[in-house]
Design an enzyme around this catalytic site. Structure first.
Site, PDB file in Angstrom:
ATOM      1  N   CYS A 157       0.845  -1.204   0.000  1.00  0.00           N
ATOM      2  CA  CYS A 157       0.000   0.000   0.000  1.00  0.00           C
ATOM      3  C   CYS A 157       0.880   1.254   0.000  1.00  0.00           C
ATOM      4  CB  CYS A 157      -0.955  -0.063   1.183  1.00  0.00           C
ATOM      5  SG  CYS A 157      -2.161   1.263   1.193  1.00  0.00           S
ATOM      6  N   LEU A 158       0.745   2.098   1.003  1.00  0.00           N
ATOM      7  CA  LEU A 158       1.573   3.302   1.047  1.00  0.00           C
ATOM      8  C   LEU A 158       3.053   2.935   1.193  1.00  0.00           C
ATOM      9  CD1 LEU A 158       1.339   6.329   0.926  1.00  0.00           C
ATOM     10  CD2 LEU A 158       0.891   6.375   3.373  1.00  0.00           C
TER      11      LEU A 158
END
Lengths: 366, 133
Positions: A157-158
């Site tokens: 994800c991030l």
């Protein structure tokens, strides 16, 4: 006619009676509804069961090394960069349902960049700190600890965003393979957040100045807004499957993780809103960090992106450009059915996705 | 399962689970509307303003009552976080010491490093299975 003598139970008798009733109710419930026999307290302790050691710590970073589970490991160690807004134990949720345990059993030497809740003194940590300094320092520690110069960088994800930025800036560095799980690069694909931050009424500077660190509850609320009724639906699904012990356990673990979002340092939130959500600079090749242009086209190492078809947090519209932007010749994308979290913690990932990842990574890890 | 089909609550829950995605999508689209976004932005500003005013007023009031304010609780939380940092740093140091000790023992007993010691790391020689290579 005399009334029968009535003696009120004394304190000890009352306690014994209460205990008997409690045990009877518990017994009846656990006999009929197995799911209710589970103790939430015991579940709270059993996440992250794979043995690990802490290698390095700075600010909100914890760099862990997982103890190898095979006699022989692949030459290139794996460094996983967890998203700084989520708890890392989703990667090691439970025995048999752990991405990290799977990698260890396949013979990888695994390190994890995990995050603890940032405090007010960490409010100044921004994108440069996360994507450059902390990853660089972690890579240096992994190199020293493993004795290997090459690293496979895996971001979730991030964390994938941070790993990609790092690999783009240090394109001649030690990153040997880059794997990104459901990584956002195009903010146009995140319609709700984009709409929220583009109005003039949303003042990120004022928010950051007032709060310093953006509370985890606020992050949680913003994620829940992407699918507002999902929590209620999950609870109903839980009730419908309350006879299934394994389902209840998995559901409670997921629920716990989903509500435990980490607070975000104000400077990082500001950078994400201004440069990513508003500016979409990574996609436009306009992103400059620490006076260096972040050009994903300069990434030349083998690259794999894994996306989920039904991901509502990072939809494929937000992540699919990554594979196009990366300059590697050896690049692949795997899109699997499932959601944002099922990629790394879903019951089926162990049979469907992870073997594909292993197949891709193993031949590039020798 | 047959029993569940006769349970109206279970049927309703099943319907809710199946239609949740559509309802959620409709709500999310509504929240992405320009008017809603502006309203939310304004609400956030007002909430920040009132939070600041309320905090200032309450902190004095709580101090008079000899009760901790949110800021005091955050101070305790920060202090605990700093103690956890220190513990983590000690764990790092202990690990380093253990590795150094194991290496020293390995040299003293003339072992080839990583060969027979109990603390030896696994060899980095693994090859992918034939069908993957």
């Amino acid at each position: 006619m005399n009334k029968p003598a009535h003696h009120a139970p004394n304190k000890a008798q009352r306690a014994e009676l209460e205990e008997q009733v409690r045990k009877s109710v518990e017994r009846a419930l656990s006999r009929n509804i197995p799911g209710l026999a589970l103790q939430q307290a015991s579940l709270e302790l059993d996440v992250g069961p794979t043995p690990k050691e802490i290698v390095y710590t700075r600010d909100s970073l914890r760099l862990y090394h997982y103890l190898p589970m095979t006699d022989e490991v692949y030459r290139v160690p794996v460094l996983i960069v967890m998203s700084p807004v989520a708890r890392g134990y989703i990667l090691d949720l439970a025995k048999g349902q752990s991405f990290i345990e799977y990698l260890l059993l396949q013979g990888y030497d695994v390190y994890l960049m995990d995050w603890v809740p940032p405090r007010r003194e960490h409010a100044h940590l921004g994108m440069k700190d996360f994507a450059l300094d902390l990853i660089d320092e972690s890579i240096a520690h992994v190199q020293q600890d493993s004795g290997e110069n090459d690293i496979s960088l895996v971001g979730y994800c991030l964390g994938g965003f941070l790993a990609s930025v790092n690999a783009a800036i240090h394109n001649k560095g030690p990153v040997h393979n880059l794997v990104c799980f459901t990584t956002p690069v195009n903010s146009e694909g995140m319609a709700l957040y984009k709409a929220w931050v583009e109005t003039k009424a949303f003042d990120i500077d004022r928010l950051v100045d007032a709060l310093g660190v953006i509370p985890g509850d606020m992050i949680n609320a913003s994620i829940q807004a992407l699918r507002p009724l999902q929590k209620q639906a999950n609870q109903m699904q839980l009730l419908n499957n309350v006879q299934d012990d394994a389902f209840v356990k998995a559901s409670l673990r997921f629920d716990r993780w989903a509500t435990e979002q980490l607070p975000v340092p104000g400077a990082l939130a500001r950078d994400l809103v201004n440069d990513f959500l508003r500016g979409n600079k990574l996609l436009r090749n306009e992103y400059v960090l620490d006076d260096k242009r972040v050009d994903l086209g300069k990434i030349r190492v083998p690259f794999l992106h894994v996306a989920a078809e039904y991901d509502h947090i990072v939809p494929t519209a937000a992540s699919s450009d990554l594979v196009k932007l990366v300059g590697s010749k050896d690049k692949n994308e795997i899109v699997v059915k499932g959601g944002h979290v099922s990629l790394i913690a879903g019951g089926n990932a162990v049979y469907r996705l992870w073997p594909q990842l292993d197949k891709w990574l193993s031949v590039r890890s020798v | 399962m047959e029993k569940d089909k006769l349970n109206p609550m279970a049927v309703w829950r099943e319907w809710f689970v199946e239609s949740e995605k559509a309802w959620s999508q409709a709500l999310t689209e509504m929240m992405g509307d320009e008017k809603f976004s502006k309203g939310m932005g304004r609400y956030m500003q007002e909430a920040l303003h009132s939070h600041r005013m309320f905090s200032e007023a309450m902190s004095q009031y709580l101090a008079n009552l000899n009760l901790p304010s949110r800021s005091d609780v955050l101070d305790v939380s920060d202090r605990l976080g700093q103690i956890e940092d220190t513990l983590a740093a000690i764990q790092v140091e202990l690990r380093q010491q253990r590795i150094q000790l194991a290496q020293a023992n390995s040299i003293a007993s003339h072992e080839t490093p990583g060969e027979t010691s109990a603390s030896a790391k696994p060899a980095r020689t693994r090859r992918p299975p034939q069908h993957q290579a």
